[in-house]
Write a protein that holds these residues in place. Structure first.
Motif, PDB file in Angstrom:
ATOM      1  N   UNK A 242     -74.934  45.456  37.895  1.00 46.14           N
ATOM      2  CA  UNK A 242     -74.367  45.947  39.177  1.00 46.14           C
ATOM      3  C   UNK A 242     -74.895  45.096  40.327  1.00 46.14           C
ATOM      4  N   UNK A 243     -76.208  44.840  40.254  1.00 49.70           N
ATOM      5  CA  UNK A 243     -76.855  44.054  41.312  1.00 49.70           C
ATOM      6  C   UNK A 243     -76.242  42.658  41.410  1.00 49.70           C
ATOM      7  N   UNK A 244     -75.806  42.138  40.258  1.00 45.82           N
ATOM      8  CA  UNK A 244     -75.256  40.779  40.269  1.00 45.82           C
ATOM      9  C   UNK A 244     -73.724  40.800  40.323  1.00 45.82           C
ATOM     10  N   UNK A 245     -73.183  41.924  40.830  1.00 48.77           N
ATOM     11  CA  UNK A 245     -71.746  41.994  41.167  1.00 48.77           C
ATOM     12  C   UNK A 245     -70.781  41.960  39.993  1.00 48.77           C
ATOM     13  N   UNK A 246     -71.197  42.458  38.818  1.00 43.34           N
ATOM     14  CA  UNK A 246     -70.263  42.497  37.687  1.00 43.34           C
ATOM     15  C   UNK A 246     -69.365  43.725  37.826  1.00 43.34           C
TER      16      UNK A 246
ATOM     17  N   UNK B  20     -77.982  48.313  35.656  1.00 39.84           N
ATOM     18  CA  UNK B  20     -78.491  48.036  37.009  1.00 39.84           C
ATOM     19  C   UNK B  20     -78.460  46.540  37.333  1.00 39.84           C
ATOM     20  N   UNK B  21     -78.968  45.728  36.388  1.00 37.79           N
ATOM     21  CA  UNK B  21     -79.032  44.287  36.680  1.00 37.79           C
ATOM     22  C   UNK B  21     -77.628  43.698  36.793  1.00 37.79           C
TER      23      UNK B  21
ATOM     24  N   UNK C 170     -76.937  42.962  49.467  1.00 38.36           N
ATOM     25  CA  UNK C 170     -76.729  43.974  48.421  1.00 38.36           C
ATOM     26  C   UNK C 170     -77.831  45.031  48.514  1.00 38.36           C
TER      27      UNK C 170
ATOM     28  N   UNK D  28     -77.891  39.988  31.948  1.00 42.29           N
ATOM     29  CA  UNK D  28     -77.229  38.987  32.804  1.00 42.29           C
ATOM     30  C   UNK D  28     -77.195  37.607  32.124  1.00 42.29           C
TER      31      UNK D  28
ATOM     32  N   UNK E  19     -81.100  34.778  39.031  1.00 38.47           N
ATOM     33  CA  UNK E  19     -80.150  35.240  38.007  1.00 38.47           C
ATOM     34  C   UNK E  19     -80.248  34.389  36.744  1.00 38.47           C
TER      35      UNK E  19
ATOM     36  N   UNK F  11     -68.608  47.287  43.545  1.00 38.00           N
ATOM     37  CA  UNK F  11     -69.971  47.180  44.108  1.00 38.00           C
ATOM     38  C   UNK F  11     -70.067  47.970  45.400  1.00 38.00           C
TER      39      UNK F  11
END
Lengths: 299, 228
Positions: free
Chosen positions: B105-109, B102-103, A213, B154, B79, A5
């Motif tokens: 990445x945003x949620x830290x996967x 994108x979703x 983020x 997600x 989420x 990230x």
């Protein structure tokens, strides 16, 4: 936050700079100009301070010694004055030397002083480090009680102190004004970047991105702009200050050469200036990013 | 899954969008929400996604009491709710794969998970062969399927679709609703679909909530009628 990230967010931040390259260039330019002026303000202020100190060191306090004071007491007084923290130098002029000095000053009319050999008093010519703080010296002179008169250039001392305070105040005001201008300019660049990516930010919020983020790419953008501007400003400062120093050194004007002799050295202040520029650029960039994003994170 | 109790919502300008509304949607249900423009559908969605808070009453979604939800817990709540919009809201500068990723990445996967999970989700919406295409190269129906894939990536227990067929051809509309129904039955995702297309609702049938003038004027099952 995972390493992948952080890598992704850093890449996004750098991508932002490229996507908004025109505004990024404008921000780097304006911030560099602000930092350059800031650098000059710091150097000129340091040079003026150094010059003031030099002038202060040249100004003498003259203590005229009474005729009835013994040589032994004069020697004791010399030791006591030199022990004073603020005193940087002391010259003892005897009655004979004082007469010769005056005669020399009159040049070919020196004969006019014939018969007045005993008139001129012996004296101490004292130089101090700080003219505005001579209370200890005054108290000591009163205690020793060897003088019939004392000449202290107090008006001149006050003028020097006032000039030094004015330079310091001007520097502080200039630095604050430049920081505010820089924050406004970079905020606008980041705001343009944020506006261009408002859909993304909206989607980020909707899928559950944390505020940090969302912030990080913009903070990286601001920080990188700040650091590039700092590097550019330092290069320009180095070049232009060297040119200025050279031209002053070559000048025929005694004032300019005197100033040149006391100019702050960029070599000596390099570390300090790099630290100011880098932290100034970084902090300005980061503050601007955080301010620009505030309203978009409220949803 | 969704629980609204005596919810009233008044805008700052004094307009009352919802008047003492109460409803419940259980886990695994597929619900249509219909109503004319200004009836209060969008206001209800804003409350369900915690874009705004009710003037009075209680809103509970996926176990989160939204009236008492702290700001720091908002990402965790969001989420758990997938959103699909009429205007797709895809990122034009990203290809299909990256839009879906994108979703995640945003949620830290992790990148590894993204590499394996995105093709799976794209297969679910039958776009596995279009992963490298950009939104401008896709039809409206395909863009909406990308948006659905992004919402599903997600793995939310609840999917809220706001007029998902509003910007696409009638034929493709049926495909989109069909896709949503398939996701509902295969994945067990609870789906609330807001629409003003009554014929789509009649075509598929099922539980339908009708909102008019800020009140629920119908909440029941409409029979399936496969003619349009």
């Amino acid at each position: 936050m995972k390493g992948s990230s952080i890598g992704y967010l850093s890449k996004e931040g750098l991508k932002n700079i490229w996507i908004n390259r025109l505004m990024s260039v404008a921000s780097v330019g304006i911030l560099s100009a602000c930092l350059l002026i800031l650098g000059f303000t710091i150097l000129i202020s340091a040079s003026l301070n150094s010059m003031m100190k030099y002038i202060e060191g040249q100004v003498e306090i003259v203590l005229f010694i009474r005729d009835d004071v013994s040589e032994e007491k004069i020697e004791q007084a010399r030791g006591a004055f030199l022990g004073c923290e603020n005193v940087t130098g002391l010259i003892h002029t005897t009655k004979q030397e004082a007469f010769l000095e005056q005669q020399e000053a009159l040049g070919d009319k020196g004969y006019l002083l014939t018969g007045l050999e005993d008139v001129f008093p012996a004296s101490f010519r004292i130089t101090v480090e700080n003219l505005s703080d001579i209370s200890e010296f005054r108290a000591l002179a009163g205690q020793l009680d060897i003088h019939e008169a004392m000449r202290i250039p107090e008006d001149f001392a006050n003028t020097l102190v006032n000039i030094r305070n004015a330079v310091s105040s001007f520097s502080i005001v200039a630095i604050i004004a430049l920081v505010i201008i820089s924050v406004i300019v970079i905020s606008n660049t980041i705001r343009a970047s944020v506006f261009a990516r408002r859909t993304e930010i909206g989607i980020m919020k909707q899928v559950g991105a944390t505020d940090n983020f969302i912030r990080i790419p913009f903070i990286i953008e601001g920080a990188v702009i700040g650091l590039i501007a700092a590097g550019l400003a330092f290069g320009l400062l180095h070049f232009s200050y060297a040119q200025l120093s050279n031209s002053m050194g070559l000048s025929n004007s005694p004032f300019l050469t005197g100033f040149f002799d006391n100019m702050a050295s960029l070599e000596v202040m390099r570390g300090q200036i790099i630290l100011y520029f880098a932290s100034g650029g970084l902090v300005t960039g980061v503050i601007s990013s955080v301010l620009s994003l505030r309203s978009y994170l409220k949803v | 899954m969704i629980d609204l109790k005596n919810v009233t919502f008044v805008y700052d300008n004094g307009f009352t969008a919802l008047k003492n509304v109460s409803l419940s949607v259980a886990k695994g249900e597929f619900v249509f929400v219909i109503g004319s423009s200004g009836a209060g559908k969008s206001s209800m969605l804003k409350l369900l996604t915690r874009e705004t808070l009710p003037t009075s009453g209680k809103v509970v979604v996926n176990g989160f009491n939204l009236g008492q939800l702290k700001r720091k817990h908002l990402p965790k709540f969001r989420r758990s709710v997938g959103m699909v919009f009429q205007d797709f809201r895809l990122i034009k500068t990203m290809n299909v794969f990256d839009n879906v990723a994108f979703s995640l990445r945003v949620t830290n996967h992790s990148s590894r998970f993204i590499r394996t999970h995105v093709p799976y989700v794209l297969k679910l919406v039958q776009l596995e062969d279009k992963a490298k295409m950009y939104p401008r190269e896709l039809s409206g129906g395909e863009q909406q399927r990308v948006a659905i894939a992004r919402a599903l990536a997600i793995d939310p227990p609840l999917l809220v679709a706001d007029e998902p067929t509003g910007n696409i051809d009638p034929e493709l509309s049926l495909q989109i609703v069909e896709l949503l129904r398939r996701i509902n039955s295969y994945c067990g995702t609870t789906i609330m679909m807001v629409t003003h297309e009554h014929d789509v609702v009649r075509y598929f049938g099922g539980r339908t909530i009708s909102i008019e003038d800020g009140k629920i004027d119908y909440d029941g099952v409409i029979n399936k009628n496969n003619r349009r």
